[in-house]
Design an enzyme around this catalytic site. Structure first.
Site, mmCIF file in Angstrom:
data_model
loop_
_atom_site.group_PDB
_atom_site.id
_atom_site.type_symbol
_atom_site.label_atom_id
_atom_site.label_comp_id
_atom_site.label_asym_id
_atom_site.label_seq_id
_atom_site.Cartn_x
_atom_site.Cartn_y
_atom_site.Cartn_z
ATOM 1 N N LYS A 27 0.844 -1.199 0.000
ATOM 2 C CA LYS A 27 0.000 0.000 0.000
ATOM 3 C C LYS A 27 0.881 1.251 0.000
ATOM 4 O O LYS A 27 0.716 2.154 -0.812
ATOM 5 C CB LYS A 27 -0.887 -0.006 1.246
ATOM 6 C CG LYS A 27 -1.607 1.309 1.499
ATOM 7 C CD LYS A 27 -2.169 1.355 2.917
ATOM 8 C CE LYS A 27 -2.815 2.687 3.202
ATOM 9 N NZ LYS A 27 -3.987 2.943 2.362
ATOM 10 N N HIS A 64 -19.291 11.392 -4.979
ATOM 11 C CA HIS A 64 -18.126 10.614 -5.413
ATOM 12 C C HIS A 64 -17.257 11.407 -6.370
ATOM 13 O O HIS A 64 -16.173 10.980 -6.734
ATOM 14 C CB HIS A 64 -18.583 9.299 -6.050
ATOM 15 C CG HIS A 64 -19.410 8.479 -5.108
ATOM 16 N ND1 HIS A 64 -20.782 8.558 -5.071
ATOM 17 C CD2 HIS A 64 -19.061 7.621 -4.123
ATOM 18 C CE1 HIS A 64 -21.244 7.750 -4.118
ATOM 19 N NE2 HIS A 64 -20.219 7.183 -3.531
#
Ligand code: GLN
Ligand code: ZN
Length: 757
Positions: A25, A698
């Site tokens: 990540k 979004h």
């Protein structure tokens, strides 16, 4: 067998890849922001692969999944493998940048869509297939990983999403036919791949076909037979292992058994062993028995699993032990949790512990039960401890639930509630509100980090959160919204926040699980009977309410969503667990009401997520999901207004259930589905109030007044003004304060404009 591959005995179907400390990540995010170069990223990735494989071999697996590493997602990797990236990224010269552009978009191209991987909380990238998509093989990734594994001496088994599942999960664009119609063509690319793998000396290849346990395709069995007959006839190829998981393999099992594939994997946690008896043709195949739960965190009953395995050995040529699915869905290891009590620790098995269980079971089959008597004794002891632990049996909670269910968890009739609430709240037509969260400011993040690091005490943390709440209330007053929220600054996560305060939950420190791309979540472990030792939200909400004369909505997470985003008990029906969570939420609503709060929202964004994969199971699920919601919301007076929030637009299958929730007000994502939602709700007999999202949170784009007004006017064609609410389509926490302020100003303006006619 047409190949000479030796059957293996112990494996897992795939493993976590984000890194025990989320190394991937961090590296990927640094690469995206230009802080490290490709070589640095690749070196992190290679180290992770090497360590993963080394630990799997050291633990005793004799076949190790490779090509399960991914920079983003395995379905996207498969799209690259078969040459099915969308044409809009073809022009990007660098292959890794092209890959990430498909996953996340860039300034020039929109990303592919993302959606849930079956009924898990992992999200995959949805490949787009055009009428002119023609597949072509690019085996660079799988060959690269094989070469690394070979250099390390790993018994490597490449894992690839199978062609049927790949197409079933893809999306047709530009008027193309359903992707599955291209199966014949795609299978030829897989045939080519088999030949390439054979040239590399690969013994086994795994094709993942979870779609075969679902109802997504109506002729899955027939397609499976045709596909794997064709792949089976490739002259020079590795042995083929078709892995299925997440449910019971029924008619597709019979179909696969008739093909020349060498191994079939079945999920014996989600499915049963019963179906195997009906498949005599399995006699010549390796059965890969998924007896260790790959997606939940409970320790396996080794004695029971061994019994199943021994029984299976009678009906097939050989049995290998495996996890039920990839352990991608569980954290790396229980060892990374310093604060678990000894009993709970003994009940758990994360990724590494599951590998140990698989290996023990394989030894149990090979050498007999006595060879693993110590492991079985430890597993038996853990099971006994779990059964007798008082935390799993809170009779008070159980008695209260049955009493409420017996007396009927119902509220008064909806029209009486509406009148009582209107008398109390005196809201204008088209009331404006938001879904709960406001932007996560730097101050909030700093406060949380400071608290965790011990730089500030709890009192100072509360003070800072109150300051955030005061800001959010002031902003909403200024904007002129009708129903305010406190902004949820104190919540790290809408499920974990409650899990940390409820008995029966354990919130891990390092139990990260990949959700999508570089994003990870830490699902709490719901291990015992759920009880609420103290109110969880009342102080925050009443503080917010003390700052304004407008009503402030209490904000709670619903039982289904709490379950969906936790690891749940496997020792009782999910419905029973849901009712316990519902009772805790119900008690919270009653406390909020006593504290003078007039509106309470119980969010159920995950209602649709838990929908079972097989049609026959859906009705029963929806029944208990609705019952749990009603249990949680029926403790308050008719004059207290219950809201719920649902955040998906694809909800045809749950529309009846949404109406049955009987919330007074339902806010639902609709900004992107253009109000179709309302027509569907009407058709389902829904007659309460509804707030179709008119601002797509979004996207960073700020919607204009006229645009929102147009949406509202359109909504008014389906729903009368006295039942229509005006709100964004989800929480605002991922947006910036500037974007939110402007968007909400437009939203309030649009509402007054439309009210004025
Ligand atoms: N109340 C939550 C919020 O606003 C709802 C989040 C969600 O729908 N996922 O953040
Ligand atoms: Zn939402």
């Amino acid at each position: 067998m047409s190949t000479t591959a030796v059957p293996f005995t112990a494996t897992i179907l795939g493993s976590p890849r984000i890194g025990p400390k989320r190394e991937l990540k961090r590296a990927v995010e640094k690469y995206w922001s230009g802080r490290i170069d490709r070589a640095a990223l690749e070196s992190v990735a290679a180290t992770l692969r090497r360590d993963t494989w080394a630990s799997l071999v050291a633990a005793g697996l004799d076949s190790v999944p490779v090509n399960t590493f991914s920079y983003y997602d395995q379905v996207l990797d498969t799209a690259v493998l078969v040459g099915a990236l969308p044409t809009r990224v073809h022009g990007i010269a660098d292959d890794l940048d092209r890959y990430f552009a498909a996953a996340r978009g860039n300034e020039d191209v929109a990303p592919l869509e993302m959606t849930k991987w079956f009924d898990t909380n992992y999200h995959y990238i949805v490949p787009e297939l055009r009428p002119d998509t023609s597949f072509s093989l690019d085996p660079t990734k799988v060959l690269g990983e094989l070469e690394e594994a070979r250099a390390q001496g790993i018994p490597a088994r490449p894992v690839i999403v199978g062609p049927i599942t790949f197409l079933a999960l893809s999306k047709a664009v530009d008027g193309a036919d359903a992707p599955i119609t291209q199966l014949g063509e795609l299978v030829e690319v897989y045939a080519e791949l088999l030949a390439v793998l054979a040239d590399e000396g690969v013994g086994w290849v795994q094709f993942d076909e979870p779609v075969l346990v679902t109802d997504i395709l109506d002729n899955a069995a027939e397609l499976a037979e045709r596909t794997y007959n064709r792949l089976g006839e490739v002259a020079k190829r590795p042995a083929i292992f078709v892995a299925t998981y997440f449910g019971e393999l029924t008619d597709a099992l019979t179909a696969l058994a008739r093909t020349p594939v060498e191994a079939i994997g079945i999920d014996l946690v989600a499915g049963s062993a019963g179906a195997l008896a009906a498949v005599p043709q399995l006699k010549d195949k390796l059965l890969v028995a998924g007896v260790v739960d790959g997606r939940n965190i409970w320790r396996t009953d080794l004695a029971g699993a061994l019994e199943t395995l021994v029984r299976l050995r009678g009906s097939t040529a050989a049995v290998a032990v495996s996890t039920s699915c990839s352990t991608l869905h569980v954290p790396y290891t229980v060892d990374a949790e310093p604060d678990i009590d000894a009993a709970l620790r003994s009940w758990l098995a994360f990724g590494a512990e599951k590998v140990t269980e698989v290996v023990a079971l394989a030894r149990g089959i090979g050498e007999g039960r006595d060879a693993i008597s110590a492991e079985i004794a430890a597993s038996d002891a853990a099971i006994a401890s779990r059964k007798s632990d008082p935390r799993l049996n809170n009779s008070q909670v159980r008695e209260r639930i049955s009493a409420i269910i017996t007396s009927g968890a119902r509220r008064g009739p909806a029209d009486l509630r509406r009148t009582a609430q209107q008398d109390r709240l005196k809201l204008p037509a088209l009331p404006t509100t938001t879904i709960g969260s406001y932007p996560q400011t730097t101050a909030i993040r700093v406060a949380r980090a400071d608290l965790r690091a011990g730089r500030i005490d709890a009192a100072e943390y509360v003070r800072r959160m109150r300051a955030e709440i005061a800001d959010v209330i002031e902003l909403q007053e200024k904007l002129g919204l009708d129903v305010l929220v406190h902004g949820e600054p104190e919540r790290n996560d809408m499920v974990q926040y409650f899990a940390e305060q409820l008995d029966g939950f354990f919130a891990t420190q390092n139990g990260w699980v990949q959700s999508y791309g570089s994003r990870c979540v830490r699902p709490p472990i719901l291990y015992g009977d759920v009880a609420r030792p103290h109110p969880m939200t009342v102080e925050w909400i009443t503080y917010a309410q003390s700052l304004t004369d407008k009503p402030v909505k209490g904000m709670l997470t619903g039982p289904v969503t709490i379950l969906a985003w936790s690891f749940v008990r496997d020792d009782q029906p999910l419905a029973d667990t849901a009712f316990q969570v519902a009772l805790a939420i119900r008690d919270e609503t009653v406390d909020l009401q006593s504290a003078g709060i007039a509106i309470i929202q119980v969010d159920e964004p995950a209602l649709r997520e838990l929908l079972p994969l097989r049609s026959e199971d859906k009705a029963a699920y929806l029944r208990w999901a609705v019952d749990a919601f009603r249990l949680s919301t029926s403790g308050v007076a008719d004059s207290t207004q219950i809201h719920t929030h649902l955040c998906y637009s694809e909800f045809s299958e749950v529309i009846g259930a949404i109406a049955d929730l009987d919330a007074d007000v339902t806010s639902i994502e609709a900004a992107r589905s253009h109000m179709e939602v309302l027509g569907d709700l009407n058709a389902a007999g829904f007659s309460n109030s509804v707030g179709p999202g008119v601002y797509d949170i979004h996207s960073p784009r700020v919607p204009g007044v006229e645009e929102i007004a147009t949406s509202l006017r359109e909504a008014l064609k389906a729903v009368p003004a006295e039942r229509l609410w005006v709100n964004p389509d989800c929480g605002l926490k991922t947006r910036t304060t500037d974007e939110v302020t402007e968007s909400l100003r437009h939203l309030v303006d649009a509402a007054s404009k439309v009210r004025a006619g």
